[in-house]
Design a protein around this motif. Structure first.
Motif: not given
Ligand code: AQP
Length: 329
Positions: A11, A48-53, A198
């Protein structure tokens, strides 16, 4: 031989807290035990997580596990979403959980408070998924930092609740394993709060992959007090106590020895020594990481880890399904 399970979320970038509180104990335990170590990407998506990240951090975290000394011949290293029994048993554990007990979790309260009115339900049901992670492997010990104590307690409660309800010892009751030092590394900027991957304030956090000059800068600017005397008092001097904890953990010593070593020296000299010790501890990990991150061997290790994890996890899951009457044949 005991069974060990633990996981880390992709994360954010891995912190010194994650390393000292969890990761470095993983490698110590692999010598004598049957170990399962996981990149818990399904936990990461509770916010929420950015997919590429997320994709990149999953690989990076796996490479850091190996760079820190995890031996894939001795321990299974795998990605949570590649072992479907985690989500399957997670749902069953959710059905056994009470909303009240989940709402009492400190991590839920902290993370929910940052989400405004739309709190993702996954933040609330994080502990039953974590219970599933652990219980699938009939785990005896879970090496984690101090912040996970509450989640370990609820895991034990859920396992006992299940065994009692279905009158069969399906799950082993796991115990927490806390290491010697570094079990709660604090933020460098707000030392009454734990260091977190985070945290938006990057000056508050030392990352395992930080360049030496960044580590020096962050420790130099770490919050302290005006006393200029290195002694341990977590109540009145949380910043210095945190730096003493970090120094003691990376040099394998204790507070009393740190106090003696820096007696009569000011914070400037002390901070330089802390930075040098942290840099020396992380340097070999960073070197091995650079060799691994683009190496196809990383995928082969994760594939092999997932096969082993699925094998063990399906034994427990099949038993759960049968005991609960969820099987058809
Ligand atoms: N500050 C810390 N000191 C010691 N141990 C720590 N851990 C986390 N922070 C500290 C331990 O690291 C392991 C992995 O944690 P996680 O990824 O499952 O989630 P977390 O505990 O919520 O860690 P973070 O860094 O604070 O992540 P975010 O910011 O995403 O929530 C666990 O064993 C944990 O105890």
């Amino acid at each position: 031989m005991a069974v060990i399970f633990s996981g880390i979320q992709p994360s954010g970038n891995l912190t010194l807290g994650n390393y000292l509180g969890a990761l470095r104990n993983f490698t110590k335990m692999q010598e004598q035990n049957e170990c399962y170590y996981c990149v818990v990407n399904q936990h990461a998506i509770t916010v929420h997580q950015d997919p590429a990240l997320l994709h990149r951090r999953t690989r990076e975290l796996a490479a850091i596990y190996l760079a820190a000394g995890l031996d894939p011949e001795k321990a299974a290293l795998f990605v949570q979403s590649e072992v479907p029994q985690h989500a399957q048993l997670g749902w069953i554990m959710t059905t056994l959980s009470y909303v009240g007990e989940l709402e009492r979790m400190t991590q839920y309260k902290d993370k929910a408070a940052k989400q405004g009115d739309s709190i993702p339900a996954g933040l609330l049901t994080y502990p039953p998924l974590m219970a599933a992670d652990i219980l699938l492997y009939q785990t005896n010990f879970v090496p984690v930092g101090d912040d996970q104590k509450q989640h370990l307690e609820i895991t034990r409660d859920l396992a006992q609740r299940f065994n009692r309800l279905y009158q069969e010892e399906v799950f082993t009751i796991p115990e927490i394993y806390l290491g010697q030092g570094g079990t709660r590394v604090m933020s460098l900027q707000e030392p009454t709060k734990k260091m977190s991957k985070s945290d938006d304030n990057t000056m508050a956090t030392i990352y395992v992959l930080d360049a030496p000059k960044d580590i020096e800068k962050k420790i130099k600017r770490a919050q302290t007090d005006s006393e200029n005397s290195v002694h341990y008092d977590a109540e009145t001097k949380p910043g210095i106590a945190n730096l003493m904890d970090i120094y003691a953990a990376v040099t394998d010593t204790d507070h009393a020895a740190v106090e003696r070593e820096f007696s009569g020296q000011g914070y400037g000299q002390f901070k330089k020594s802390v930075a040098a010790a942290v840099i020396a501890a992380l340097e070999p990990i960073q070197k091995r990481y650079a060799e691994l991150i683009d190496n196809p061997v990383l995928d082969a290790i994760l594939d092999q880890g997932a096969v082993k994890a699925r094998e063990t996890a399906s034994r427990t899951y099949d038993k759960v399904v049968q005991v609960m009457g969820l099987d058809r044949k």
